[in-house]
Design an enzyme around this catalytic site. Sequence first.
Site, PDB file in Angstrom:
ATOM      1  N   HIS A 477       0.832  -1.204   0.000  1.00  0.00           N
ATOM      2  CA  HIS A 477       0.000   0.000   0.000  1.00  0.00           C
ATOM      3  C   HIS A 477       0.871   1.260   0.000  1.00  0.00           C
ATOM      4  O   HIS A 477       0.689   2.155  -0.843  1.00  0.00           O
ATOM      5  CB  HIS A 477      -0.914  -0.019   1.229  1.00  0.00           C
ATOM      6  CG  HIS A 477      -1.827   1.161   1.333  1.00  0.00           C
ATOM      7  ND1 HIS A 477      -3.151   1.124   0.948  1.00  0.00           N
ATOM      8  CD2 HIS A 477      -1.615   2.434   1.776  1.00  0.00           C
ATOM      9  CE1 HIS A 477      -3.702   2.308   1.147  1.00  0.00           C
ATOM     10  NE2 HIS A 477      -2.787   3.120   1.650  1.00  0.00           N
ATOM     11  N   GLU A 478       1.804   1.337   0.949  1.00  0.00           N
ATOM     12  CA  GLU A 478       2.634   2.540   1.048  1.00  0.00           C
ATOM     13  C   GLU A 478       3.569   2.685  -0.146  1.00  0.00           C
ATOM     14  O   GLU A 478       3.838   3.807  -0.598  1.00  0.00           O
ATOM     15  CB  GLU A 478       3.431   2.528   2.357  1.00  0.00           C
ATOM     16  CG  GLU A 478       2.579   2.520   3.620  1.00  0.00           C
ATOM     17  CD  GLU A 478       1.571   3.662   3.696  1.00  0.00           C
ATOM     18  OE1 GLU A 478       1.804   4.714   3.071  1.00  0.00           O
ATOM     19  OE2 GLU A 478       0.541   3.500   4.377  1.00  0.00           O
ATOM     20  N   HIS A 481       1.759   4.435  -2.878  1.00  0.00           N
ATOM     21  CA  HIS A 481       1.851   5.902  -2.779  1.00  0.00           C
ATOM     22  C   HIS A 481       3.193   6.384  -3.334  1.00  0.00           C
ATOM     23  O   HIS A 481       3.256   7.378  -4.078  1.00  0.00           O
ATOM     24  CB  HIS A 481       1.730   6.340  -1.320  1.00  0.00           C
ATOM     25  CG  HIS A 481       0.340   6.306  -0.780  1.00  0.00           C
ATOM     26  ND1 HIS A 481      -0.724   6.920  -1.412  1.00  0.00           N
ATOM     27  CD2 HIS A 481      -0.166   5.763   0.362  1.00  0.00           C
ATOM     28  CE1 HIS A 481      -1.823   6.746  -0.690  1.00  0.00           C
ATOM     29  NE2 HIS A 481      -1.514   6.047   0.384  1.00  0.00           N
ATOM     30  N   HIS A 484       3.274   6.395  -7.034  1.00  0.00           N
ATOM     31  CA  HIS A 484       2.497   7.522  -7.569  1.00  0.00           C
ATOM     32  C   HIS A 484       3.396   8.756  -7.658  1.00  0.00           C
ATOM     33  O   HIS A 484       3.384   9.494  -8.654  1.00  0.00           O
ATOM     34  CB  HIS A 484       1.302   7.785  -6.656  1.00  0.00           C
ATOM     35  CG  HIS A 484       0.206   8.567  -7.298  1.00  0.00           C
ATOM     36  ND1 HIS A 484      -0.962   8.895  -6.652  1.00  0.00           N
ATOM     37  CD2 HIS A 484       0.076   9.115  -8.539  1.00  0.00           C
ATOM     38  CE1 HIS A 484      -1.746   9.579  -7.454  1.00  0.00           C
ATOM     39  NE2 HIS A 484      -1.137   9.736  -8.609  1.00  0.00           N
TER      40      HIS A 484
END
Length: 699
Positions: A477-478, A481, A484
Amino acid sequence: MLQFSRTLLRWRTRHCSRRVSTWTPLATAFNAPPARRINFTHDDVGLFGMPELRSFEGFYLLRDNVESRTQELISEATSDQRRRKMVDIFDELSDSLCKVADLAEFVRIAHPQSKYTQAAEQACISICGMVESLNTHKPIYKALSQVVDHGDKLPTSEVDRHVSRLFLFDFEQCGIHLPEEERMRVVRLNDYILQLGQKFMSGAVQPSVLPRSQVPESFRNYFPTSGENVIITGLCTNAENVQMREAAYRLYLQPSKSQEDLLRDLLLCRHELARSCGFDTYAHRALKGSTMENPEVVREFIDELSEKLRPRADSDFALMSQMKRREGGKADARAEVWDTPYYTKQLRRQLFEEHANEFLPYFSLGGCMEGLDNLLHALYGIRLQNTDLKPGEAWHNDIYKLAVVHESEGLLGYIYCDFYERAGKPNQDCHFTIQGGKRMPDGSYQLPVVVVMLGLAQPRWSGPTLLSPARLDNLFHEMGHAMHSMLARTEHQHVTGTRCSTDFAEVPSVLMEYFAGDPRVLRTFARHFQTHEPISEDMLRRLCASKNLFAASETQLQVFYSALDQEYHGASARHGESSTDILRSVQDHYYGLPYVENTAWQLRFSHLVGYGAKYYAYLVSKTIASWIWQTYFEANPFNRQAGEKYRAEILAHGGAVPSRKLVANFLQREMTPSVLADSLITEIDADESKIKDLMITRT
């Protein structure tokens, strides 16, 4: 001691290499404690390679420099002789402030030395003061407003105009466009809202302290006491004793007049703030420029999804009730709100024979990083390269630095990995932007720099750090980020990477969780850290299936939370109704388990402060991520063509293009509430089918 450690490492390498010989250099680095570096010759380069931060005093220099540069940019923006696009001046202004503010905020939270944290905090306060001053600077506001309303005197693109409108909206959030008396009222309301939010959050985590006389005798023995008081510190969701679960729920969530007053005042002040700024409700203000655009669309989505979820969630609750009756021997027992986490865990154990530490040996940190690296290479052609840190570059000796390198484009940016727990470090998994990417005047690109923070146990000489399935999900998940930020290639720093609407910012990170839950992806790196044996197919199927137990009822709970948040920040806020009365009504409509009398869990719902009117954002992000997964990656999670398309049409733009437009263009379909709801229901039904198939196979 240093020589002994080296000898031990050589012994382990020599004697273990017969069995473990295929870890990549990246996996090897993350499976061992970060090397302690002794610097004899090289100069200290400063935190993040910034020479100003060779000492904590450098924060004062950074503050003074950005203050000076801010004044120069204000003069340029308001000059009749301006030679740059207004949006470029504002973006440089934003970049200059963010480089110091974002860096200082991270150092304030994460640096182990008090001198650095105190200097960083002072820098944060100074930058906040500069921003507040800018928010009241009418000449620069008028210069920007003139450009937005009538166009720039220099040629601009649609992206330029979109970013200019975002800057203007940020200005008007503070009421600069209002008459002075009304503007000052907005300033006071913002300040009061901040204070109310801080007090509410503090109260939300306080234990319930009740006189023994007010606690039923049958409940008293479950909780610690202090004198004549019983202390309840939280919900006992995993307690095997049903009476203990019920007691904790009823006592910990008892109504609190002080919390009720704080919440009522917070909601009322937010409503007044929105009305002062020209919005019907606070929800309308919060959702301006979002993916969903307005609260009416959010409500339509929630209602569509709620209707489709109801029969599926009812089936979940019926199964929980059956389990409760079998366990307790009571024919009329039914599942209650305090039971759902417990029976989810029980079913996971019963159906999938899952034990807490069963999967740990197969997910060493190094193995997981190797899996991430291979996945990212397959999708985007990039590699994560462990890079030596220079003296003084890191804030602690257990930090890794990754260079993100594309096979043809070269270096894309840097990720600092602060993965291990330590005294004083926040217990949270999160992503920090230190420097945003942007196109520079000379055509070069300012590389993004981010930190990914986790709270993992330190590796030992006896073995690497091992991740639970939940920790694996958090890592992916991190890193979603971080990707992105790394893969965005925006002209403007103000909209790079994760700097997009709240209800879109989680899409790339949630999408990465789908990869972390796909057996084809896990199969590429899940192997025992000692024997190197791959995880068995049976374990793999059980692991992936267990992640989706009771998905319908869990999603219904998120729908309920989202609906409550919208209701609190909608028209009802102006009437000052009891928050518990609103809760009771919303729960009856949106959730399959009834409200428990004389409880008020909303008074501990701290997300109302940080995500006011935006709690729905995670639900929408998950729905969009699910839609993208089903459309582009479910058939083949390593599809390079799909990965390149996703990068080019979604990740590359950050917030430079309205997210609703990005999604519709990428998925070639209008993003209606009905389509979104159907996407999530399709996923829930497919997961339920897989679980049933596995159950049949195992029996």
